[in-house]
Motif scaffolding. Structure first.
Motif, PDB file in Angstrom:
ATOM      1  N   VAL A 180      10.116  33.037  94.222  1.00 11.98           N
ATOM      2  CA  VAL A 180       9.520  34.353  93.949  1.00 11.98           C
ATOM      3  C   VAL A 180       8.072  34.359  94.445  1.00 11.98           C
ATOM      4  N   LEU A 189       6.790  32.583  96.770  1.00 13.76           N
ATOM      5  CA  LEU A 189       6.787  32.578  98.236  1.00 13.76           C
ATOM      6  C   LEU A 189       6.992  33.989  98.788  1.00 13.76           C
ATOM      7  N   ASP A 190       7.948  34.714  98.214  1.00 13.12           N
ATOM      8  CA  ASP A 190       8.147  36.111  98.625  1.00 13.12           C
ATOM      9  C   ASP A 190       6.852  36.903  98.443  1.00 13.12           C
ATOM     10  N   GLY A 246       4.286  36.173 100.961  1.00  9.73           N
ATOM     11  CA  GLY A 246       4.655  36.831 102.224  1.00  9.73           C
ATOM     12  C   GLY A 246       4.295  38.306 102.209  1.00  9.73           C
ATOM     13  N   GLN A 247       4.569  38.943 101.073  1.00  9.44           N
ATOM     14  CA  GLN A 247       4.226  40.366 100.959  1.00  9.44           C
ATOM     15  C   GLN A 247       2.713  40.555 101.001  1.00  9.44           C
ATOM     16  N   ARG A 261       0.605  38.763 102.467  1.00  4.70           N
ATOM     17  CA  ARG A 261       0.156  38.557 103.839  1.00  4.70           C
ATOM     18  C   ARG A 261       0.308  39.837 104.665  1.00  4.70           C
ATOM     19  N   LEU A 262       1.442  40.523 104.491  1.00  3.36           N
ATOM     20  CA  LEU A 262       1.666  41.770 105.229  1.00  3.36           C
ATOM     21  C   LEU A 262       0.623  42.825 104.833  1.00  3.36           C
ATOM     22  N   ALA A 293       6.986  50.593 106.109  1.00  4.56           N
ATOM     23  CA  ALA A 293       7.737  49.421 106.575  1.00  4.56           C
ATOM     24  C   ALA A 293       7.535  48.230 105.637  1.00  4.56           C
ATOM     25  N   ILE A 294       6.285  47.984 105.242  1.00  7.20           N
ATOM     26  CA  ILE A 294       6.011  46.865 104.333  1.00  7.20           C
ATOM     27  C   ILE A 294       6.710  47.108 102.993  1.00  7.20           C
ATOM     28  N   GLN A 324       9.358  48.863 102.356  1.00  2.00           N
ATOM     29  CA  GLN A 324      10.813  48.704 102.489  1.00  2.00           C
ATOM     30  C   GLN A 324      11.211  47.244 102.397  1.00  2.00           C
ATOM     31  N   LYS A 325      10.444  46.416 103.102  1.00  2.82           N
ATOM     32  CA  LYS A 325      10.724  44.976 103.118  1.00  2.82           C
ATOM     33  C   LYS A 325      10.511  44.379 101.720  1.00  2.82           C
ATOM     34  N   ALA A 326       9.357  44.712 101.126  1.00  8.75           N
ATOM     35  CA  ALA A 326       8.996  44.128  99.833  1.00  8.75           C
ATOM     36  C   ALA A 326       9.929  44.620  98.724  1.00  8.75           C
ATOM     37  N   GLU A 354      13.019  42.574  98.084  1.00  7.96           N
ATOM     38  CA  GLU A 354      12.737  41.298  97.417  1.00  7.96           C
ATOM     39  C   GLU A 354      12.409  41.512  95.944  1.00  7.96           C
TER      40      GLU A 354
END
Ligand code: ZN
Lengths: 142, 247
Positions: free
Chosen positions: B39, B41-42, B45-46, B48-49, B120-121, B123-125, B128
């Motif tokens: 979790v 790590l996800d 990553g978010q 970072r975006l 876009a960010i 949607q990706k996040a 998760e």
């Protein structure tokens, strides 16, 4: 060029390629430059940077002059993009491919239970087969 | 578009990720150790975006690393909830559950943002965070509807964090501006759907929804609890002491 990328393994599951996983979204030529668009499986997937380097190296080895790798996050990666060959290779490696219901990759039984929502990598969950007692990893539908 | 808007979402993810990382090697069972690390790590990553976008908008040459390691507490704009100490596993579960539920609603709003990058960010996040929410809600219910001790500790954890949840639904001038131009949303709109879901989950968990309405606020504007300073000191010490350090 797309076929060349069939040889680039996923760093964490080297028995599948990045094209099997469906993370290569686009490959095209811009003059002498090969432009590749990759999509990360999970935002925090540490393999993404390794894959970028592997793609550049592999394409250069096959004679590409310049390679530019970009990350495309929309639309977000989905396990639906894993190819049929990807499914076969996962099964052969003892990992259950994504499906509406997980099946044991060893005996095929659908009677399985979830041990943990997360496995060794973000894309997998930990399961155990009720029929043959085999613990296995399952690429969870995402 | 002000860099501060994506920065807020990035700081929430970053600070919670850093907190969750401290569980690695200490979780009650190995599966949870792995889950909390995943979790986190996800969320990194978010973050970072969001932060790299904020850095581009700001245009002062700061990338996501500079924003992470070279800002002081006063410049962080995360909500107070996520900087709260880990406490015991029930405290961590309550914090994650309150945040995950809010984030799933907030990101859902942002997927419709007029700003393409934000959409876009988000949607990706969102994909998760929905998965994180299933996990934190499962634990809330399992501990609440568990033994007398797990129930008491889960209730105490929820009661203790409740006063930090109000801030999630208080808009300021930046929120108003972003809602008005179609980039963002009014935080107040999320309160009712959030409360409704909390009531459902707490009922399944045989827990009582805390009653207080008084709320701690200020995180979004950079006014933090003392806890954030200690956390940042640990997180930032290496890159500050050795700016050229590389893995
Ligand atoms: Zn089996």
């Amino acid at each position: 060029m797309y076929r060349i990328l069939d040889d680039v393994p996923d760093p964490e599951m080297p028995f599948v390629s990045i094209t099997d996983l469906g993370i290569v979204r686009d490959v095209r030529l811009d003059g002498d430059t090969v432009v590749v668009a990759l999509t990360p499986t999970y935002s925090g997937c540490p393999a993404t940077q390794v894959i970028q380097g592997d793609v550049v190296r592999t394409l250069r080895e096959h004679g590409a002059k310049d390679v530019r790798v970009g990350v495309r996050i929309a639309p977000p990666w989905s396990t639906d993009w894993i190819t049929e060959r990807g499914h076969e290779r996962l099964r052969a490696a003892g990992i259950a491919p994504p499906a509406p219901h997980a099946r044991c990759p060893r005996c095929g039984s659908g009677s399985v239970r979830e041990l943990s929502r997360f496995g060794a990598t973000p894309c997998k969950a930990l399961y155990r087969c009720n029929a043959c007692d085999e613990p296995f990893e399952y690429v969870k539908p995402f | 578009m002000p860099a501060e808007y994506p920065l807020r979402f990035g700081d929430n993810a970053l600070v919670l990720a850093q907190r969750l990382c401290a569980w690695v090697g200490h979780a009650p069972v190995m599966e949870e150790d792995v889950a909390l690390a995943n979790v986190a790590l996800d969320l990194f990553g978010q973050a970072r975006l969001w932060l790299s976008y904020a850095g581009e908008l700001e245009a002062r040459g700061r990338d996501e690393d500079a924003l992470t390691f070279h800002r002081d507490a006063r410049e962080f704009c995360n909500v107070l909830l996520v900087e709260h100490e880990n406490g015991d596993f029930a405290d961590t579960t309550a914090r994650s559950y309150f945040y995950d539920l809010w984030a799933s609603l907030a990101l859902g709003e942002l997927t419709r943002s007029g700003d393409e990058r934000i959409a876009a960010i988000a949607q990706k996040a969102l994909k998760e965070v929905r998965y994180h929410l299933r996990r934190s809600q499962d634990w809330l219910i399992r501990l609440g509807d568990g033994t007398p001790e797990s129930h008491a500790r889960m209730q105490r954890a929820a009661d203790g964090l409740w006063r930090f949840t109000g801030e999630l639904f208080i808009g300021d001038r930046l929120d108003d501006e972003m809602a008005a131009n179609g980039t963002g949303f009014a935080p107040e709109r999320l309160r009712d759907p959030w409360l409704e879901r909390v009531h459902e989950a707490f009922s399944a968990a045989t827990l009582t929804v805390p009653a207080g309405t008084w709320t701690q606020r200020g995180g979004k504007q950079g006014v933090h609890t003392e806890a954030l300073g200690y956390m940042l000191a640990e997180m930032q010490v290496l890159p500050r002491a050795m700016p050229e350090a590389r893995w």
